[in-house]
Design an enzyme around this catalytic site. Structure first.
Site, PDB file in Angstrom:
ATOM      1  N   SER A  51       0.847  -1.197   0.000  1.00 54.72           N
ATOM      2  CA  SER A  51       0.000   0.000   0.000  1.00 54.72           C
ATOM      3  C   SER A  51       0.886   1.252   0.000  1.00 54.72           C
ATOM      4  O   SER A  51       1.695   1.410  -0.915  1.00 54.72           O
ATOM      5  CB  SER A  51      -0.973  -0.037   1.178  1.00 54.72           C
ATOM      6  OG  SER A  51      -1.982   0.920   1.022  1.00 54.72           O
ATOM      7  N   ASP A  71      -8.459  -4.903  -6.503  1.00 57.69           N
ATOM      8  CA  ASP A  71      -8.058  -3.757  -5.679  1.00 57.69           C
ATOM      9  C   ASP A  71      -8.558  -2.486  -6.366  1.00 57.69           C
ATOM     10  O   ASP A  71      -8.086  -2.123  -7.437  1.00 57.69           O
ATOM     11  CB  ASP A  71      -6.534  -3.718  -5.548  1.00 57.69           C
ATOM     12  CG  ASP A  71      -6.047  -2.639  -4.583  1.00 57.69           C
ATOM     13  OD1 ASP A  71      -6.854  -1.796  -4.164  1.00 57.69           O
ATOM     14  OD2 ASP A  71      -4.851  -2.659  -4.260  1.00 57.69           O
ATOM     15  N   HIS A 120      -7.222  -5.314  -2.046  1.00 56.59           N
ATOM     16  CA  HIS A 120      -6.065  -4.594  -1.517  1.00 56.59           C
ATOM     17  C   HIS A 120      -5.285  -5.440  -0.513  1.00 56.59           C
ATOM     18  O   HIS A 120      -4.228  -5.042  -0.060  1.00 56.59           O
ATOM     19  CB  HIS A 120      -6.536  -3.286  -0.871  1.00 56.59           C
ATOM     20  CG  HIS A 120      -5.460  -2.253  -0.701  1.00 56.59           C
ATOM     21  ND1 HIS A 120      -4.682  -1.801  -1.742  1.00 56.59           N
ATOM     22  CD2 HIS A 120      -5.019  -1.579   0.396  1.00 56.59           C
ATOM     23  CE1 HIS A 120      -3.821  -0.898  -1.305  1.00 56.59           C
ATOM     24  NE2 HIS A 120      -3.995  -0.757  -0.013  1.00 56.59           N
TER      25      HIS A 120
END
Length: 334
Positions: free
Chosen positions: A192, A277, A309
């Protein structure tokens, strides 16, 4: 709450969730009563918050597994940052750590960006699994993480390529001074915002690292700004749109997009992403992989068609671990 006990789950960097009872709550002042009677606004710095209640572990669901394992030592270190602040950095050592050996070492870049490097347990990003593969892990609470005051937490917004990146360098450079850290075998991993960090550091690390792994990271910030389903956060954290030429914060943010520094990429990189995602689309990893290959940089791409994600399916997690360590071992252990 159960009678005089508080029942809760607890985990750490060395143990998954188990159920605990915090007992004798009526023997000392306890903040839960304040929440129940008046909400968090009742708290002040002078409230009596006592952490030393008797704690009893009620479940030992995974003890038969832990009994078969050696866990690595977890150590907290305070490091002085480039702007004179103190930063808590976690260091996780291999289970059979020998201070007379030199170990390949990984810088862990936290996601969020505003999420703490604290006690957590996962079958993907698991410090003990990394350490068990004979790596030392360096996990700094860089600028932009909660738990160290509002100023520390908010310092990252609009400054993705600023002090937070200097904090990463502080952590790995300080650890590289240790005789048991092999400074010629350093890796850098993250997901991330941590994946963004890896892509950014790949263009700025000045040959510190020998291998990178980026999971679900932002590569092209201008495209990310238009693609993400989290529009409010993009505006808040990036400071606005990239076409706002008179917006100094936004212009600083987008000037630090990792894709603008690909000409400096020279280190092997593994890109991982999930095609479901919608926060950071999988084309970000595909573009980063293509950029590396077109630059002649060794690269691999792992795409999960059925993950978002996070990697949530156990068998996908097994593949994640296998690819993760095959890549690191290839570049840091040979």
């Amino acid at each position: 709450l159960c009678g005089k006990d508080l029942i809760a789950t607890r985990h750490s960097m060395s143990e998954g969730d188990e159920i605990y009872a915090i007992t004798d709550l009526d023997s000392k002042p306890f903040p839960v009563s304040l929440f129940m009677e008046g909400g968090p606004e009742r708290f002040s710095s002078t409230d009596s918050i006592r952490p030393d209640y008797p704690v009893k572990q009620l479940t030992h669901e995974n003890q038969h597994i832990y009994d078969q394992l050696d866990m690595g030592r977890v150590e907290g270190r305070w490091m002085k940052t480039t702007d004179g602040k103190q930063m808590l950095t976690w260091v996780i050592y291999p289970p059979k750590f020998d201070p007379n050996k030199k170990y390949p070492t990984l810088l862990f870049c936290e996601g969020g960006p505003q999420s703490p490097v604290s006690q957590f347990w996962s079958y993907r990003w698991n410090f003990q699994i990394m350490a068990a593969n004979d790596y030392i892990i360096v996990a700094p609470n860089r600028r932009g993480l909660p738990g160290f005051g509002v100023e520390w937490n908010e310092a990252i917004s609009g400054d993705y390529g600023g002090q937070c990146m200097k904090d990463y360098f502080t952590a790995i450079d300080e650890m590289a001074k240790e005789p048991f850290v092999d400074k010629d075998r350093l890796g850098c991993v993250g997901a991330s915002f941590g994946g963004f960090s890896v892509y950014w550091l790949a263009g700025h690390h000045d040959k510190r690292f020998k291998a990178f792994i980026a999971h679900d990271g932002i590569f092209n910030m201008e495209m990310q700004y238009l693609e993400t389903e989290e529009k409010w956060f993009a505006n808040w954290d990036m400071g606005g749109a990239y076409w706002e030429k008179d917006n100094a914060t936004a212009q600083r943010t987008f000037a630090n997009s990792p894709h603008k520094f690909v000409d400096k990429w020279d280190t092997p990189i593994l890109c991982i992403h999930g095609e479901k995602d919608y926060r950071i689309l999988a084309n970000q990893a595909m573009a980063a992989f293509d950029a590396a290959k077109m630059r002649g940089v060794p690269a691999e791409l792992l795409i999960y068609p059925d993950e978002n994600h996070w990697v949530l399916k156990p068998q996908n997690g097994v593949l994640w671990q296998r690819v993760f360590f095959e890549w690191l071992d290839r570049w840091l252990k040979k």
